[in-house]
Scaffold this motif. Sequence first.
Motif, mmCIF file in Angstrom:
data_model
loop_
_atom_site.group_PDB
_atom_site.id
_atom_site.type_symbol
_atom_site.label_atom_id
_atom_site.label_comp_id
_atom_site.label_asym_id
_atom_site.label_seq_id
_atom_site.Cartn_x
_atom_site.Cartn_y
_atom_site.Cartn_z
ATOM 1 N N ASP A 1 0.498 -1.125 -0.052
ATOM 2 C CA ASP A 1 0.046 -0.178 0.301
ATOM 3 C C ASP A 1 0.724 0.924 0.177
ATOM 4 N N GLY A 2 1.813 0.835 0.314
ATOM 5 C CA GLY A 2 2.748 2.276 0.199
ATOM 6 C C GLY A 2 3.033 3.178 1.526
ATOM 7 N N ALA A 3 2.374 2.576 2.483
ATOM 8 C CA ALA A 3 1.866 3.240 3.662
ATOM 9 C C ALA A 3 3.518 4.313 4.284
ATOM 10 N N THR A 4 4.251 3.611 4.436
ATOM 11 C CA THR A 4 5.635 4.241 4.445
ATOM 12 C C THR A 4 6.482 4.710 3.457
ATOM 13 N N LYS A 5 7.287 5.881 3.565
ATOM 14 C CA LYS A 5 8.104 6.434 3.001
ATOM 15 C C LYS A 5 9.341 5.601 2.195
ATOM 16 N N PHE A 6 9.045 4.495 0.501
ATOM 17 C CA PHE A 6 10.029 4.301 0.624
ATOM 18 C C PHE A 6 11.871 4.917 0.991
ATOM 19 N N SER A 7 12.005 5.743 0.230
ATOM 20 C CA SER A 7 12.875 6.251 0.495
ATOM 21 C C SER A 7 13.474 6.131 1.988
ATOM 22 N N ASP A 8 12.578 5.544 3.195
ATOM 23 C CA ASP A 8 13.496 5.749 4.740
ATOM 24 C C ASP A 8 13.670 4.264 4.379
ATOM 25 N N VAL A 9 14.053 3.569 3.395
ATOM 26 C CA VAL A 9 14.427 2.489 3.394
ATOM 27 C C VAL A 9 16.437 3.066 4.312
ATOM 28 N N GLU A 10 16.289 3.912 3.865
ATOM 29 C CA GLU A 10 18.284 4.456 4.291
ATOM 30 C C GLU A 10 18.062 4.624 5.815
ATOM 31 N N LYS A 11 16.899 5.436 6.592
ATOM 32 C CA LYS A 11 17.015 5.437 7.678
ATOM 33 C C LYS A 11 16.676 3.122 8.355
ATOM 34 N N VAL A 12 16.327 2.221 7.932
ATOM 35 C CA VAL A 12 16.448 1.177 8.896
ATOM 36 C C VAL A 12 18.094 0.304 8.154
ATOM 37 N N GLU A 13 18.474 0.966 6.712
ATOM 38 C CA GLU A 13 19.608 0.528 6.167
ATOM 39 C C GLU A 13 20.696 1.423 7.929
ATOM 40 N N ALA A 14 20.276 2.440 8.398
ATOM 41 C CA ALA A 14 21.355 3.090 9.284
ATOM 42 C C ALA A 14 21.239 2.548 10.511
ATOM 43 N N GLY A 15 20.204 1.999 10.579
ATOM 44 C CA GLY A 15 20.169 1.257 12.011
ATOM 45 C C GLY A 15 20.396 0.439 12.018
ATOM 46 N N LEU A 16 20.296 -0.397 10.594
ATOM 47 C CA LEU A 16 21.159 -2.007 10.402
ATOM 48 C C LEU A 16 22.858 -1.577 11.173
ATOM 49 N N ASN A 17 23.427 -0.850 10.106
ATOM 50 C CA ASN A 17 24.652 -1.195 9.803
ATOM 51 C C ASN A 17 25.026 -0.810 11.215
ATOM 52 N N ASN A 18 24.686 0.800 12.130
ATOM 53 C CA ASN A 18 24.334 1.009 13.528
ATOM 54 C C ASN A 18 24.887 -0.781 14.657
ATOM 55 N N LEU A 19 24.309 -1.621 14.629
ATOM 56 C CA LEU A 19 24.078 -2.963 15.143
ATOM 57 C C LEU A 19 25.015 -3.601 14.661
#
Length: 329
Positions: free
Chosen positions: A170-188
Amino acid sequence: CASASLQTSVEVLMKSNKRAILIFLPFQVLIIAHVTAGMVNLTRHEKEKYFLTATGEKELFPSLHDPHSRELSVVIPAYNEELRMPVMLDEATEYLERRQKQHPPFTYEIIVVDDGSKDKTTEVALRYSRKYGADKVRVLTLVKNRGKGGAVRMGTLSSRGKVILMADADGATKFSDVEKVEAGLNNLNPKPENMAISCGSRAHLEQDSVAQRSVFRTFLMYGFHFLVWFLCVRGIKDTQCGFKLFTREAALKTFSSLHVERWAFDVELLYIAQCFKIPIAEVAVNWTEIEGSKLVPFWSWLQMGRDLIFIRLRYFTRAWKLQSPHKTD
């Protein structure tokens, strides 16, 4: 006197029976949860093993057990989404194509999983496959409806990405926010085993959403949050946001043990991850409610509540066990 004595005896017996029922009810629920527990079903129908190439030929999907050959896989579960999905796919492909032009080594794929739709979801997805090529957009059409969790799992097990993003159609989440979750993953810092999960979260929007909801729906929401915390997952405020990023290794570890295929599957995934001590990040993302949700507030919440109880009981009784990753048929 005899009649009064008989009535008293009946009342005492009824009270005793009620107490017995209340005492044994938890054990009955435990037994039902154990006996009705289904095993992990990773078997594919013959038609679900293939995707169509640009020339219309069938080609086998790869396996999550294979080494990665793309930087990012995007898995999109879709059930009767012919109307809402094009907006999401336009946004996703535009972002991913732009990112690839800016950084040519970046490679991606999108896997649309049609979860037994009755509309033209598959035909809509195939248009994007023809436009961008089957190497970038693939369509996995399930023969019958499995549920959102089952669709996500089948798409994930067919992916090639070093990291795998689960994203709603449905595209409820802005797709470019993948960069935010990528940063969260890398910070782990997911090393040495490269295990990590980064969850998009709407928890920061909760107060605004409460103001727009009815008291009843707010009660259901908080009740569900309490059950999640009490029975399964702690430390994650929003388990249900459909925007989650997995390392390939974490995806293989968690999806190989997943049993729940409908709405509560996110909770079981995170429960499994915490049992395996896989690091999990929670990252705030932009989210907008889109009309046409398949979630029916009361009955869906009721079903999820039941699933949460059964998840905990089935792992507790070892009807379900954490499994080592194994290949699908």
